[in-house]
Design a protein around this motif. Structure first.
Motif, short mmCIF file in Angstrom:
data_model
loop_
_atom_site.label_atom_id
_atom_site.label_comp_id
_atom_site.label_asym_id
_atom_site.label_seq_id
_atom_site.Cartn_x
_atom_site.Cartn_y
_atom_site.Cartn_z
N LEU A 65 -13.19 -1.30 5.63
CA LEU A 65 -12.99 -2.60 4.99
C LEU A 65 -12.32 -3.58 5.94
O LEU A 65 -12.71 -4.75 6.04
CB LEU A 65 -12.13 -2.43 3.72
N ALA B 162 -8.55 -1.71 -6.33
CA ALA B 162 -9.43 -1.15 -5.31
C ALA B 162 -8.83 0.13 -4.73
O ALA B 162 -9.53 1.14 -4.54
CB ALA B 162 -9.66 -2.17 -4.21
N TYR C 28 -4.72 -10.86 -2.56
CA TYR C 28 -4.70 -9.45 -2.14
C TYR C 28 -4.02 -8.59 -3.19
O TYR C 28 -4.50 -7.52 -3.55
CB TYR C 28 -3.97 -9.37 -0.80
N THR D 99 0.83 -1.20 0.00
CA THR D 99 0.00 0.00 0.00
C THR D 99 0.86 1.25 0.00
O THR D 99 0.52 2.25 -0.65
CB THR D 99 -0.94 0.00 1.22
N LEU E 238 -9.06 3.27 -6.88
CA LEU E 238 -10.38 3.89 -6.76
C LEU E 238 -10.50 4.66 -5.44
O LEU E 238 -10.99 5.80 -5.41
CB LEU E 238 -11.48 2.83 -6.84
N ILE E 239 -10.02 4.04 -4.34
CA ILE E 239 -10.09 4.69 -3.03
C ILE E 239 -9.28 5.98 -3.02
O ILE E 239 -9.67 6.98 -2.39
CB ILE E 239 -9.59 3.72 -1.94
N ILE F 72 -6.40 -8.01 -6.20
CA ILE F 72 -7.59 -7.18 -5.98
C ILE F 72 -7.24 -5.78 -5.48
O ILE F 72 -7.81 -4.78 -5.93
CB ILE F 72 -8.54 -7.88 -4.98
N TRP F 73 -6.28 -5.69 -4.55
CA TRP F 73 -6.06 -4.44 -3.83
C TRP F 73 -5.60 -3.27 -4.70
O TRP F 73 -6.07 -2.14 -4.50
CB TRP F 73 -5.11 -4.66 -2.68
#
Length: 289
Positions: A194, A176, A169, A72, A179-180, A172-173
């Motif tokens: 989440l 996602a 993860y 992240t 977008l976040i 998908i992450w």
């Protein structure tokens, strides 16, 4: 438990510090590699001498937090710099994981060819397929094999269940989070929601579905998202680092938490569950300081 997975991602390696054409830097964190080493050793001791470190399996939970934090952090910085590339991200993950994974699978197959009976070779073939598709965790659940079941010792690729969760993860992450990231002021709240949702699903899973809770990305996702939340929080307060006194206190609590998890828990402890918060929060404390 996913020693292969533990090699990815290296804590902001030099390759991540200087990506092709990317205008960002991410300082190498040797302390995170040290934390990873402690977790690896704990897992190995648990499998070799479980009586010495009955909760050493919690090292994989530390891995999940580290992976969530590093991945992240990289994506968040690249999104801010408008340099994030899905192709580059996945290419790096492939280059980091596949060489070790292929080596482990091939070596396991060659040894098993000479020592396994036909029935166990068939089971190994299914596990190799699951490992290749990064769905080993689902395969194990379908085979009704709990991680701590006595029969699990006969599955040499059992440890790849956690690599499956990490790869799911990673698939998908990124999309996602891109977008976040469109709502910078709400990033922390969304990721926290989440993570909380995943934790609640984990805690609500009945005991008879303990194997599903252990292997499912739905009930394990909150551990990775804990690292993700930490990465966002630290980036937002980069200009206001934690003070030395508070950092020392948090670090001491983190070390104590790992000690409690590795020594105080055992394979008879419901896992994952409330107890899993101990190594997860301990890893977060150590990474944050």
């Amino acid at each position: 438990m996913a020693i292969v997975g533990s090699l990815e991602p290296r804590a902001a390696s030099r390759a991540d510090q200087q990506p092709d054409g990317a205008a960002y830097t991410l300082a190498y964190r040797p302390d995170i590699d040290g934390l990873r080493a402690i977790a690896v050793i704990a897992v190995l001791i648990f499998h070799a001498f479980p009586q010495l470190l009955p909760g050493g399996f919690a090292g994989v939970d530390v891995f999940f937090v580290i992976s969530g934090y590093l991945i992240t952090g990289i994506i968040d910085r690249q999104c801010a710099d408008k340099s994030f590339s899905f192709a580059t991200f996945y290419a790096r993950r492939i280059l980091r994981i596949f060489p070790s994974l292929i080596t482990v699978v091939l070596a396991t197959f060659l040894i098993a060819w000479f020592v396994f009976p036909v029935a166990e070779m068939e089971a190994l073939g299914s596990n190799i397929k699951g490992a290749a598709a990064f769905i080993e965790n689902f395969m194990l659940h379908e085979q009704i094999v709990g991680y701590f079941d006595p029969g699990a010792e006969r599955l040499p690729l059992l440890h790849l269940w956690s690599l499956g969760i990490e790869e799911q993860y990673y698939i998908i992450w990124p999309a996602a989070f891109v977008l976040i990231a469109r709502w910078p002021a709400r990033k922390m709240a969304i990721v926290a929601a989440l993570g909380l949702g995943s934790l609640l699903v984990c805690l609500a899973t009945p005991a008879r579905e303990a194997a599903w809770a252990f292997y499912s990305p739905t009930t394990r996702g909150w551990e990775l998202l804990a690292g993700s939340l930490l990465a966002i929080w630290l980036r937002q307060r980069a200009e206001r680092p934690i003070g030395p006194a508070a950092a020392n206190l948090l670090a001491a609590l983190g070390v104590a938490g790992l000690g409690v998890a590795f020594v105080g828990f055992s394979s008879s402890s419901p896992w994952p569950g409330l107890r899993t918060l101990v190594p997860v929060l301990a890893a977060m404390a150590l990474i944050a300081t």
